[in-house]
Enzyme design. Structure first.
Site, PDB file in Angstrom:
ATOM      1  N   ASP A 214       0.816  -1.222   0.000  1.00 14.15           N
ATOM      2  CA  ASP A 214       0.000   0.000   0.000  1.00 14.15           C
ATOM      3  C   ASP A 214       0.846   1.268   0.000  1.00 14.15           C
ATOM      4  OD1 ASP A 214      -2.621   1.299   0.369  1.00 14.15           O
ATOM      5  OD2 ASP A 214      -1.833   1.885   2.336  1.00 14.15           O
ATOM      6  N   GLU A 256       1.263  -0.389  -5.070  1.00  8.70           N
ATOM      7  CA  GLU A 256       0.218   0.612  -5.252  1.00  8.70           C
ATOM      8  C   GLU A 256       0.894   1.979  -5.271  1.00  8.70           C
ATOM      9  OE1 GLU A 256      -3.597   2.925  -3.652  1.00  8.70           O
ATOM     10  OE2 GLU A 256      -1.814   2.574  -2.467  1.00  8.70           O
TER      11      GLU A 256
END
Ligand SMILES: OC[C@H]1O[C@H](O[C@H]2O[C@H](CO)[C@@H](O)[C@H](O)[C@H]2O)[C@H](O)[C@@H](O)[C@@H]1O
Ligand SMILES: [Ca+2]
Length: 556
Positions: A214, A256
């Site tokens: 993330d 990401e």
């Protein structure tokens, strides 16, 4: 919808995989408490296998106060008690693997929850009352003034006014790129780097097949920069890749990094010095929607042409929707204004820099447009990621806060709470959607499994076709001039086959003239149905397409 075992037993399995993103909390409730859990998910593995996906990406399942749906991690090496136990997780993983399904988790590297024991310890200040240094203080990024790094933008623009928040207990400001309750970890501290590797090893040792990592651009802060994509951040991420390659070869790291093509491609590293196996293709996603409303596909071709070459091991991750808003960070100001006008007519649909709606409502529940964007998703270079519920055309709930409206319970049948739970809808973690158009009474897996023409069955057939033609996963991409901006055409080619994909992004029939002189003498044959089209001759190849029509063909 029985499928053969899907993923090849190679270390590059991710290159030909179709991914399926889901939240354990909202997928299936195994014990009737209104919250999805690992036993519930385990019971749905046959469904996922029969849909024809290869790898499940699970949203964060760790202990968390859930102020950011689990992206506020309070403990990296546990399971949120609502979702089950470590043993439940192990059973789930074993059963997924037994079906040939891979599973990746979500590693939230940039920040923790303010509830995390590290932050609670850090708040005691740099020096403890007994005069000894507090090693946890240096796990986070602190300031006495909260004025540093002013070049860094605010990401959650709807809720945050600063990337600094004063901690009253400590008397100092801490740095956070996301919510104020998500303090950023200090990656200049080698102990922090090691802690995250330890957390990753915990799950990899259990057999997890990798991580979607993330918010990777924000690990390091430096004065005078925008604190994104810094070389020191790449160095840390390369260290993570080295650990995986050395200790867990064949496991996946997916970045990401919501960035422009030139910046996101940096997250692959190089063949000699690799970073991530996969990166999300954020730039192409909004352009698929934009092209549909503009009936002009120029922006898709332009952005794909702008994507830099990637290392041999690399693969893009493509998607139409996910658990967040449809982000509009990777478009120009004019394009963003166009997208808001086209896709967010109700101000409640806007959040931060994006639109919080699901796929079906964004496309007015128009089956032709839903199919069109899905076929382009499945045919563009990269491994596609489907978002749970989009395969049955689930809707969203604008009355829920933040991005939760696109995270409602999976709709399994027309029974109590859509079959998500045996408890009543008001007892569910989020209420199942029950409006007349998208409600579980009408939109659910059970009814679509019985209907050969349903979106679910169509999706399974497309995945099967894609699997049967490996050029979709790994072939080269060449755009074909069509003489009509509404019609997108491209070739996917590997050593064994040449595929031609033609898509009409307009809401009425279109004529196109395809420049196919490199393929003279070959005959386009549809992949579904094996219908031959006229052979390709010198000169333009004429084609007509009905509204939102598409062809997947092989050049024989
Ligand atoms: O953990 C914080 C957030 O991290 C991811 O955020 C990403 O989503 C944002 C939009 O919601 C996007 O603007 C940003 O560039 C991304 O890093 C995660 O997917 C979020 O759910 C999470 O809140
Ligand atoms: Ca439960």
């Amino acid at each position: 919808m029985t499928q053969p075992t899907s993923t090849p037993a190679t270390s590059e399995w991710y290159k030909s995989a179709v991914f399926y993103e889901l939240s354990v909390r909202t997928f299936a409730d195994g014990n009737g408490d209104g919250k999805g859990d690992f036993p519930g998910l385990t019971g749905k593995l046959d469904y996922l296998k029969s849909l024809g996906v290869d790898c499940l990406w699970l949203l964060p399942f760790y202990p968390s106060p859930l102020r950011d749906d689990g992206y506020d991690v309070a403990d990296y090496v546990g399971i949120h008690p609502d979702l089950g136990t470590i043993d439940d997780f192990k059973v789930f993983l074993r059963e997924a693997h037994a079906r040939g399904l891979k599973v990746v988790g979500d590693l939230v590297t940039n920040h923790t929850s303010s509830d995390h024991a590290w932050f609670q310890a850090a708040r005691r200040g740099p020096v403890l009352p007994d005069g000894t240094p507090n090693e946890y203080h240096d796990y986070y990024v602190w300031s006495d003034t909260g004025t540093e790094y002013s070049g860094a933008r605010i990401i959650f623009t709807d809720t945050e006014t600063s990337n600094w928040t004063k901690d009253e207990q400590c008397g100092r400001y801490y740095w956070h790129r996301f919510f104020g309750n998500q303090p950023d970890l200090n990656y200049d501290n080698p102990k922090v780097q090691e802690e995250l590797l330890t957390a990753a090893r915990f799950w990899l040792d259990m057999g997890l097949d990798g991580f979607r990592v993330d918010a990777v651009p924000y690990l390091i802060e430096r004065e005078g920069t925008n604190c994104e994509n810094l070389p020191e951040t790449h160095d840390i991420l390369k260290g993570m890749r080295r650990m995986v390659d050395n200790e867990y070869p064949g496991r996946l790291l997916l970045a990401e990094a919501n960035q422009w093509p030139e910046d996101v491609a940096e997250y692959f590293g190089t063949d000699a010095d690799p970073e991530f196996h996969m990166c999300f293709n954020f730039p192409v996603m909004p352009r698929l929607y934009m092209s549909l409303k503009k009936e002009d596909t120029t922006s898709i071709r332009e952005i794909m042409d702008r994507m830099p070459a990637i290392p041999k091991f690399g693969q893009w991750a493509t998607f139409l929707r996910n658990h967040d808003e449809l982000t509009l960070e990777m478009v120009t100001d004019d394009e963003r204004a166009f997208m808001y006008a086209a896709y967010a007519p109700d101000t409640r649909m806007k959040i931060n820099v994006g639109i919080r709606r699901r796929l079906a409502p964004l496309l007015d529940n128009d089956r032709r447009r839903i199919e069109l964007l899905n076929t382009v998703l499945l045919a563009l270079p990269g491994s596609p990621i489907l978002y749970y519920g989009d395969e049955i055309g689930m809707g969203d709930d604008l009355t829920l806060a933040d991005r939760n409206g696109v995270r409602t319970p999976m709709q399994w049948n027309a029974g109590m709470s859509g079959g998500f739970s045996t408890t009543t809808p008001d007892q569910c973690f989020f209420p199942p959607i029950s409006d007349p158009v998208y409600g579980y009474q009408r939109v659910n897996v059970n009814s679509q499994e019985r209907d050969p023409s349903s979106l679910l069955k169509w999706t399974a057939r497309q995945l099967e076709l894609r699997r049967a033609h490996p050029a979709f996963a790994q072939g080269d991409l060449t755009f074909v001039d069509t003489g009509n901006p509404a019609v997108l055409a491209f070739i996917r080619q590997n050593e064994s086959e040449t595929l031609l994909i033609v898509s009409n992004f307009a809401g009425n029939a279109q004529a196109a003239t395809l420049e196919l002189t490199d393929y003279v003498g070959r005959t386009p044959v549809t992949l579904a149905g094996a219908s031959p089209f006229p052979p390709i001759t010198e000169g333009a190849y004429p084609m007509t397409l009905g509204k939102y029509d598409y062809y997947w063909m092989r050049l024989n």
